[in-house]
Motif scaffolding. Structure first.
Motif, PDB file in Angstrom:
ATOM      1  N   TRP A   1     136.946  62.007  33.408  1.00 19.75           N
ATOM      2  CA  TRP A   1     135.539  61.578  33.395  1.00 19.75           C
ATOM      3  C   TRP A   1     134.886  61.799  34.758  1.00 19.75           C
ATOM      4  O   TRP A   1     133.725  62.182  34.851  1.00 19.75           O
ATOM      5  CB  TRP A   1     135.415  60.119  32.955  1.00 19.75           C
TER       6      TRP A   1
ATOM      7  N   GLN B   1     132.687  67.404  24.759  1.00 20.53           N
ATOM      8  CA  GLN B   1     133.605  66.261  24.692  1.00 20.53           C
ATOM      9  C   GLN B   1     133.994  65.879  23.267  1.00 20.53           C
ATOM     10  O   GLN B   1     134.884  65.069  23.066  1.00 20.53           O
ATOM     11  CB  GLN B   1     132.975  65.057  25.391  1.00 20.53           C
TER      12      GLN B   1
ATOM     13  N   THR C   1     134.046  59.924  29.651  1.00 20.25           N
ATOM     14  CA  THR C   1     133.311  61.097  30.161  1.00 20.25           C
ATOM     15  C   THR C   1     131.902  61.126  29.578  1.00 20.25           C
ATOM     16  O   THR C   1     130.919  61.330  30.304  1.00 20.25           O
ATOM     17  CB  THR C   1     134.051  62.394  29.796  1.00 20.25           C
TER      18      THR C   1
END
Lengths: 420, 606
Positions: free
Chosen positions: A164, A390, B129
Motif C-alpha cells: 500500500w 487493485q 492500497t
C-alpha cells in the motif's frame, strides 16, 4: 588482439584531443597580468558537437552492455562495475548533463514551443533508453543512469515496504512528470534539472538546500533503496510503461522455477512478484462489481482531476517568472524603486510596457489553464487505473520480476540456485 | 585474513570515515552559517565607506581604505569558496570510504536467511492500497481546490490606469512662477534681475485636466493662417522661414533688455516653441514623467500643463537616452485646433487647445541610441511621424483626429535624427526627409515615395530645407547638396562647410548654413556659389532662421547674431541668452520666443 586494443586506445586519445580543439572558445578568455584565473561556470560549458555525439555513442554502448550483462551474462558484478563507470562518466565527468531524465522536458518544450528545436543528441538520449527498455527491460536504470548508480552503490540495509505504501508513493512520479511537462511546455522551468538532488554532488557545486537534499537522499538511500528512482523519477514512469511490454526481460531463473523462495527477499526494490495464491483468489472479498465500479469511475476521476487542476492553475502559474513579475508589479508597484530587485530592474530597462508584460503573462496563464486541465486529468486517470489494478488478478506461477518496476540490476539472479 | 579480523578492520574504517564525514560536514555547515551571517561582499562597513567617499571624493586615504577593505572582503569570500569546494571533495571521499566499509561489513555479517512466508493477507493489503490511493486522490483534490481559493488572479484585475505610479509629478515642479522683467534695465541693473518678484504663483492651482474632450468636427487652417503662426519646429512647414515683421535684433537676458517675460519650464526638453494665436506650446520630460505645457504668449503664464501618462503600451521605464537628446527632443505641432506631442518613449499625444486630452497612443519604444529626436509635422488631417529606429525606418501618417494610422511607409536607409519638412512641389505637398543615404520626398496624402536621391551619409541631424524650387540637405562628413525634386537630380553640391545639427535655411535665392564648429556660410541657392563665410568661434546647434529678411543665429553659448539676408555679410544686431542655447527660436507678432535649458523667453520691443 593487443594491436587491436592499442589501435583503439590511440584512436580514442586522438579523437578526444581533436574534440578538445573543436570546443575551444571562439573568442578566447582574456588573460590577466595579475595571474587571475576566471572561475569555471556553475553550469557546464557548451560542448563540442563531436563530443555530444560521442556521449550518444557511449550511452549506446553502455545500454548494450547493460542489456547483455542482464540478459545473457547475468552478471551482478559486471553490472556493478558498469554502473560505477556510468557514475564516473555521466555523473562526475559529464556533470550529470546530458541526462535522459531531464530530456523529457526538452521533448515537451519542443512539442509545445515552435520556437524551440530539440537537439538530435537530446532526442537520442530521450529515445534510446526507451527503445532498449521496450526490448530488454529497464537495463538503463541498472547500468546507464548516473542518478540510479549513485543511489544503488550506497544501498546498505534496504527495508521492505508494504504494498500500500509503495503503490501510494508510486503516484508521486506521475505527479512529478505531469508538473515537469507542464512547466516545460509553458516555458516556465526545467524543474527536473533544477531540483535534481544529485547534480550538485556531481558538479561539487550547488545551492546549499540542494546539497542538503542530495545528502538526505543518499542517506535515505542506505535504507530505502533508490528512493529517487522509485518515488520521484518522472522518466521512470515512461520506462515502467515500456518495460511492461519488454520483449526480452530479465528472468530470475534461467530455467524452470523450483519455488525455493530464496530470491523472495533478494530485491531491495520489492520488485519481485510472488506466485498467485489460489485460495485468496477464490476467497476474494470483492469481484466483478467493484471492477465495474472502478472502471466507471475512471472518467469521473479524469474530470475531477482536470477540474481541480484547472482551478489550481492560477496558483501553479505563479511559478512562471513572467507571471510572477507581472503580479508583483501589479500588487506591489513600489517594487519599481527597489534597485536590488534585478528582475524588476531588467524589466524596467527593457523599455517594455506594463500592458505588454501583463498580456504576455496572461497568455502564459492561459497555457497553464489548458495544461492544468490535461495534467489534472492525467493524474485522475492514474489514480483511477491504480485503483482498478487493485481488483485485477493475474495468475503467476513462479517468482518473477515485476516487469514494470524491476531495474534489471541482476541482484536476484545470484540468489537462484538454478544456474542453467 | 579471517572474517573476524576483516570485520574488525572494516568496522574501524567505517568508524574513522564516519567521524571524518561528520567533522567535515559540521565544518561545512559552520562555514555556511558564517558566510550567511557575515556576507563579506555585502559588508555594511564597505557600503558606509563608499558613501563617505561620495562626500569626500578627493580623499586618497579613503580610497585606499576602501581598496584594502574590498580586497579583504574578496579574500574572505574566495577563501570560504575554497573551503566549501575542498570540504565537498573531502566529504565525498569520506562518504565513499564509509559506504564501501559498510557494504563490506554487511556482506561479512550476512547469513543465509530463511525465506519469508508468503503474505497471507494480500486481500487486506490490496484493500489498504485502495484506501490509501483514494485518500491520496482526495488530498490532491483538496490541495488543488485550496490553492484555487487561496490565490487571486491579479492579471485580470489589471488595467492601464493602474500602471506607472512613478509618473506622478513631484510637488515642487508644480510651483511654477512667471517672472515679469522690469523696465528695460541696463547692464548695470543686471544684479537686480535676480530680485524680480514673481507676479503669479500657480502652485497646485494649475488646471490638470484628465477629461476627454468631446469629438468635434474641426476645420483645417488655410495657408495664410499657417504662415501667420508657428505650427511646427522651424516655423510653417518646418522650413526655417517665419512670415513676421519688426522682430527684435538685440536683447540681453542678464540685464533684461528687450526681455518681455521669462518663465521657468518645469521639465527639461530640447524641443523648440510652437505658437498658435496667443498660445505657445512646449513639452518637457525626464525619465519619470512627461508633460505638455501651454503658455499665454503675451504674459508667459502657464495656461495649462498636462501629464502624458496612462498610455496603453507606454514603457514602464523610459529608455536610455543621451543627455544632449533627452526625452522630449521632438518639437510639437499644431493646426490651431489641437496640439500634438511626441516623446522618446514612443508616446504620442493629442490635446485640444484647452488642454483636454483627445487621444494618446504609443508607437513602440524607439530603439534609438541617442533618443528619438524627429519633430512632428502636420498638414490638414495628417500628422507625420518620422519614426526612425535602429530596427526599422518608417514615415507614419496618423489621422490627426483619432491617432489611428492612416498609412505607413517603410523606408530604406539608416536611422536619422532630422525632422520632416513640407514642400509644395508641382502643386502638391510632399513630406521631405533626410537620412543616410538618401533625401526623399513622399506624397503627403498617401505616404508613397515620389523620389529619392542617394547623397547623404552618417548620422543625419540637420533637417532639409526647401526654396527656389530646390531641396537642400546637408550633414557633417557628408555633403551640402541642392536637389531638384522634380527631375530627381543633384543640382550642385559642396563639401566645404557642413552642419552637424543645425538645419540649412533658404530665402531670397540665398542659402545659409551654420556648423557645429562655428561657421556661418552663405551660398547662392541655385548655383552653390559661396558668397560669404563668418567664423563665429562657437558652434551652432540651434538652426538659423529667416524672419523679415533677417537671418537669426544662436550659437551654443547663447549669443545671438542677426545678419541681413544678403550676398554680403552684414550684422544687424546681437543678443545674449547668457546660457546655453540649442533650440530654435519662434517668431510671432514682432516678438521672438526662445527656450533655454530652464526658461522660455519672450523678447521684443517694450
Amino acid at each position: 588482439m593487443k594491436n587491436w586494443i592499442k589501435l583503439t586506445l590511440i584512436f580514442t586519445l586522438l579523437f578526444y584531443s581533436l574534440a578538445g580543439v573543436a570546443q575551444q572558445q571562439r573568442f578566447p578568455k582574456p588573460e590577466f597580468g595579475t595571474g587571475y584565473h576566471q572561475p569555471t561556470p556553475v553550469t557546464p560549458e557548451p560542448r563540442a558537437l563531436v563530443l555530444e555525439y560521442s556521449d550518444v555513442v557511449i550511452l549506446l554502448i553502455v545500454l548494450s552492455l547493460a542489456s547483455w550483462l542482464a540478459l545473457r551474462k547475468r552478471s551482478r558484478k559486471g553490472m556493478l562495475w558498469l554502473s560505477v563507470f556510468t557514475l564516473l562518466y555521466f555523473g562526475f565527468y559529464r556533470n550529470g548533463c546530458i541526462c535522459a531524465i531531464g530530456s523529457v522536458q526538452n521533448v515537451a518544450l519542443t512539442i509545445f514551443d515552435p520556437g524551440y528545436a530539440i537537439s538530435i543528441t537530446t532526442l537520442l538520449f530521450f529515445l534510446l533508453p526507451l527503445v532498449f527498455t521496450l526490448y530488454f527491460g529497464r537495463t538503463f536504470c541498472a547500468g546507464a543512469c548516473p542518478l540510479g548508480a549513485i543511489q544503488d552503490l550506497l544501498i546498505i540495509k534496504p527495508l521492505s515496504f508494504p504494498d500500500w505504501l509503495r503503490k501510494t508513493l508510486g503516484l508521486l512520479p506521475y505527479l512529478y512528470l505531469s508538473l515537469a511537462v507542464l512547466f516545460a511546455a509553458t516555458g516556465t522551468d526545467f524543474i527536473i534539472c533544477r531540483y535534481d538532488p544529485f547534480v550538485g554532488i556531481f558538479r561539487m557545486d550547488a545551492p546549499f538546500h540542494m546539497v542538503i537534499l542530495g545528502i538526505a537522499f543518499l542517506l535515505m538511500g542506505m535504507f530505502v533503496a533508490r528512493p529517487y528512482c522509485r518515488f520521484l523519477c518522472p522518466y521512470g514512469v515512461l520506462l515502467n510503461w515500456m518495460s511492461r511490454f519488454s520483449k526480452w526481460h530479465l528472468a530470475i531463473t534461467p530455467a524452470a522455477c523450483i519455488q525455493c523462495k530464496l530470491c523472495s527477499d533478494s530485491c531491495p526494490f520489492d520488485a519481485i512478484d510472488y506466485p498467485t495464491d489460489e485460495k485468496q483468489i477464490k476467497n476474494r472479498i470483492w469481484g466483478v462489481n467493484r471492477f465495474l465500479f472502478y472502471a466507471l469511475l475512471i472518467p469521473i476521476w479524469i474530470l475531477v482531476g482536470g477540474y481541480t487542476g484547472s482551478k489550481a492553475h492560477t496558483w501553479i502559474s505563479k511559478a512562471n517568472s513572467k507571471v510572477y513579475l507581472a503580479e508583483l508589479l501589479i500588487t506591489k508597484p513600489e517594487v519599481r524603486n527597489d534597485d536590488k530587485n534585478l528582475d524588476v530592474q531588467a524589466f524596467l530597462s527593457s523599455g517594455k510596457s506594463m500592458e505588454t508584460l501583463v498580456n504576455e503573462a496572461s497568455v502564459i496563464r492561459h497555457k497553464f489553464y489548458i495544461g492544468c486541465w490535461i495534467a489534472g486529468g492525467f493524474m485522475g486517470l492514474v489514480i483511477g487505473m491504480t485503483l482498478l489494478s487493485q481488483v485485477i488478478y493475474r495468475r503467476k506461477e513462479d517468482y518473477q520480476p515485476d516487469k514494470g518496476n524491476c531495474y534489471s540490476c541482476v541482484r536476484c539472479i545470484s540468489y537462484c540456485p538454478v544456474k542453467k | 585474513m579471517e572474517n573476524d579480523a576483516k570485520l574488525k578492520l572494516f568496522l574501524n574504517i567505517a568508524l574513522v570515515s564516519g567521524i571524518f564525514c561528520l567533522t567535515v560536514a559540521l565544518l561545512l555547515l559552520l562555514n555556511y552559517m558564517q558566510m550567511t551571517k557575515n556576507k563579506p561582499l555585502e559588508s555594511k562597513a564597505l557600503t558606509s565607506l563608499v558613501k563617505q567617499l561620495s562626500q569626500e571624493p578627493n580623499s586618497d586615504e579613503l580610497k585606499q581604505e576602501i581598496r584594502d577593505f574590498d580586497l579583504l572582503a574578496r579574500k574572505a569570500y574566495f577563501n570560504s569558496q575554497w573551503q566549501v569546494k575542498t570540504g565537498g571533495y573531502l566529504l565525498l571521499f569520506g562518504a565513499i570510504v564509509l559506504a564501501f566499509a559498510l557494504r563490506v561489513i554487511i556482506g561479512l555479517r550476512s547469513k543465509i536467511e530463511e525465506p519469508d512466508i508468503l503474505d497471507s493477507n494480500e486481500m487486506v493489503g490490496r484493500l489498504l492500497t485502495q484506501r490509501w490511493v483514494l485518500l491520496t486522490g482526495a488530498i490532491l483534490v483538496i490541495l488543488g481546490l485550496v490553492a484555487s481559493y487561496a490565490s487571486v488572479d491579479h492579471l485580470r484585475e489589471y488595467s492601464v490606469n493602474d500602471s506607472s505610479p512613478n509618473l506622478k509629478i513631484a510637488d515642487n515642479r508644480d510651483k511654477i512662477e512667471v517672472i515679469q522683467v522690469g523696465q528695460a534695465p541696463t547692464v548695470a541693473d543686471s544684479a537686480k534681475t535676480s530680485s524680480v518678484k514673481p507676479t503669479v504663483s500657480l502652485g497646485s492651482s494649475l488646471p490638470v485636466k484628465v477629461t476627454q474632450a468631446p469629438a468635434v468636427k474641426v476645420s483645417f487652417p488655410g495657408l495664410a493662417e499657417i504662415k501667420s503662426n508657428v505650427p511646427s519646429f522651424r516655423g510653417p512647414f518646418g522650413n526655417g522661414v517665419f512670415y513676421q515683421k519688426e522682430t527684435p535684433v538685440s536683447w540681453d537676458a542678464a540685464s533684461g533688455k528687450n526681455v518681455i517675460w521669462k518663465t521657468p519650464v518645469p521639465l527639461k526638453g530640447y524641443n523648440s516653441p510652437i505658437i498658435w494665436g496667443t498660445k505657445l506650446f512646449l513639452s518637457g520630460a525626464d525619465n519619470h514623467s512627461r508633460e505638455v505645457y501651454c503658455y499665454e504668449r503675451n504674459t508667459g503664464k502657464i495656461l495649462w500643463k498636462q501629464p502624458v501618462d496612462k498610455i496603453k503600451g507606454s514603457p514602464e521605464a523610459a529608455p536610455k537616452v543621451t543627455e544632449d537628446t533627452g526625452y522630449s527632443a521632438p518639437s510639437l505641432t499644431t493646426d490651431g485646433n489641437r496640439v500634438y506631442a511626441m516623446f522618446a518613449t514612443g508616446d504620442i499625444i493629442c490635446f485640444d487647445m484647452d488642454g483636454n486630452r483627445i487621444w494618446a497612443r504609443n508607437l513602440g519604444v524607439p530603439d534609438n541610441h541617442y533618443g528619438h529626436a524627429s519633430s512632428l509635422m502636420m498638414l490638414k488631417d495628417k500628422l507625420f511621424v518620422q519614426y526612425d529606429t535602429n530596427k526599422s525606418r518608417k514615415l507614419i501618417g496618423l489621422k490627426a483626429s483619432t491617432g489611428q494610422t492612416a498609412w505607413e511607409t517603410q523606408r530604406k536607409g539608416k536611422i536619422s535624427w532630422a525632422s520632416p519638412i513640407l514642400a509644395e512641389i508641382n502643386g502638391k505637398y510632399q513630406v521631405v526627409l533626410s537620412t543616410d543615404p538618401m533625401v526623399a520626398g513622399y506624397d503627403a496624402d498617401s505616404g508613397k515615395e515620389l523620389w529619392s536621391l542617394n547623397c547623404m551619409m552618417g548620422e543625419v541631424g540637420p533637417s532639409p530645407a526647401f526654396g527656389s524650387g530646390l531641396i537642400f540637405a546637408a550633414n557633417e562628413y557628408a555633403k551640402l547638396v541642392a536637389i531638384d525634386p522634380v527631375k530627381n537630380v543633384k543640382v550642385w553640391e559642396s563639401d566645404e562647410y557642413m552642419p552637424e545639427v543645425a538645419s540649412p535655411v533658404t530665402a531670397n535665392g540665398l542659402l545659409f548654413i551654420a556648423t557645429s564648429y562655428g561657421v556661418i556660410a552663405c551660398y547662392d541657392a541655385k548655383s552653390g556659389q559661396k558668397y560669404w563665410v563668418k567664423e563665429d568661434g562657437t558652434g551652432f546647434y540651434s538652426s538659423p532662421v529667416i524672419v523679415d529678411n533677417k537671418l537669426y543665429t544662436f550659437n551654443t553659448a547663447g549669443k545671438m547674431k542677426v545678419f541681413e539676408v544678403g550676398k554680403t555679410e552684414k550684422i544687424l544686431g546681437e543678443g545674449d541668452a547668457a546660457e546655453k542655447v540649442t533650440t530654435t527660436p519662434a517668431f510671432k507678432d514682432g516678438r521672438m520666443y526662445l527656450r533655454t535649458p530652464k526658461f522660455i523667453y519672450c523678447i521684443g520691443k517694450k
